[in-house]
Design a protein around this motif. Structure first.
Motif, PDB file in Angstrom:
ATOM      1  N   LEU A 133     -20.697  20.863  57.177  1.00  0.00           N
ATOM      2  CA  LEU A 133     -21.685  19.786  57.227  1.00  0.00           C
ATOM      3  C   LEU A 133     -22.994  20.205  56.565  1.00  0.00           C
ATOM      4  O   LEU A 133     -23.570  19.462  55.758  1.00  0.00           O
ATOM      5  CB  LEU A 133     -21.941  19.376  58.679  1.00  0.00           C
ATOM      6  N   TYR A 184     -18.817  12.852  58.771  1.00  0.00           N
ATOM      7  CA  TYR A 184     -19.460  13.434  59.949  1.00  0.00           C
ATOM      8  C   TYR A 184     -20.251  12.385  60.718  1.00  0.00           C
ATOM      9  O   TYR A 184     -20.289  12.412  61.953  1.00  0.00           O
ATOM     10  CB  TYR A 184     -20.356  14.601  59.520  1.00  0.00           C
ATOM     11  N   ILE A 186     -19.892  18.331  66.689  1.00  0.00           N
ATOM     12  CA  ILE A 186     -19.279  18.990  65.535  1.00  0.00           C
ATOM     13  C   ILE A 186     -18.895  20.406  65.933  1.00  0.00           C
ATOM     14  O   ILE A 186     -19.736  21.177  66.391  1.00  0.00           O
ATOM     15  CB  ILE A 186     -20.255  19.036  64.331  1.00  0.00           C
ATOM     16  N   VAL A 211     -13.235  19.923  60.215  1.00  0.00           N
ATOM     17  CA  VAL A 211     -14.681  19.788  60.106  1.00  0.00           C
ATOM     18  C   VAL A 211     -15.335  21.001  60.751  1.00  0.00           C
ATOM     19  O   VAL A 211     -14.736  21.667  61.593  1.00  0.00           O
ATOM     20  CB  VAL A 211     -15.193  18.495  60.786  1.00  0.00           C
TER      21      VAL A 211
END
Length: 233
Positions: free
Chosen positions: A90, A179, A231, A85
């Motif tokens: 995102l 996410y 994140i 990620v």
């Protein structure tokens, strides 16, 4: 996956008529999206075989399929890992989700019938019950929220009658909601209010107002995740 089956994509329940392989595929994908299988976690075939009760051959087919959806990465002879990620990923997913969902919503509002309106109302009711629990700070229901948030947004666009668009949107939604589960956060009353207002605008066929609200809704969710600090770059 058909449009009808897409509505169940986050459910872990057995679906009548579903093959063992398709059931395992849906469960593994749901475990990746929910964060049960973590980013960059190595996916060991023997462990997966025991956990999901399918053959190694079927697992390879499932993981190859998930790699095509960017939920898994293939490492040649070294096997498979859960996809990584990043903030850039995102942001890109949020932009793509907005583009696809806005287009599908416009089509759905133009084509939807009375049965479709009933499905929107039903999906929102289920979502609102879970959101009330979340507003009481019961974060154990975040996973349920993901399932019902998908159910509501899927319902609003289900009348677009464009299966390739629905399949692409569903694949992007999977990766975007992953996410949410990593952050394990709910935006609270503003998100719940957005959903209620979106339901009303959809039922009233107020296309431009619905599109504007949906765009702001996705943007606010993105900003909340970016500010979480959870994140990686």
């Amino acid at each position: 996956m058909s449009i009808a089956m897409q509505a169940l994509r986050f459910s872990q329940d057995h679906v009548e008529g579903e093959t063992v392989g398709d059931g395992a595929y849906r469960r593994i994908r749901a475990d990746i999206v929910s964060g049960k299988l973590r980013p960059l976690e190595r996916l060991k075939l023997e462990q997966l075989r025991e956990a999901y009760s399918v053959s190694v051959t079927t697992l390879r087919e499932i993981l190859t399929r998930l790699a095509a959806e960017d939920l898994v990465t293939a490492e040649g002879q070294r096997g498979f890992r859960v996809a990584p990620v990043s903030l850039a990923d995102l942001k890109g997913l949020a932009e793509l989700r907005t583009l696809l969902e806005v287009h599908a919503l416009r089509l759905s509002l133009a084509n939807g019938d009375l049965d479709w309106q009933g499905q929107v109302v039903s999906a929102h009711y289920k979502l609102s019950v879970v959101e009330q629990d979340l507003l009481s700070n019961d974060l154990r229901t975040v996973a349920q929220w993901v399932e019902h948030d998908w159910g509501f947004h899927h319902a609003t666009i289900a009348a677009c009658a464009t299966e390739p668009l629905m399949r692409m949107h569903a694949a992007v939604f999977d990766r975007y909601m992953r996410y949410h589960m990593l952050v394990l956060d709910f935006r609270g009353k503003p998100a719940a209010d957005d959903h209620e207002r979106l339901r009303d605008l959809v039922l009233e066929r107020k296309t431009e107002a619905a599109v504007d609200l949906l765009t702001r809704h996705i943007g606010a969710g993105l900003e909340r995740m970016l500010q979480s600090g959870k994140i990686p770059e």
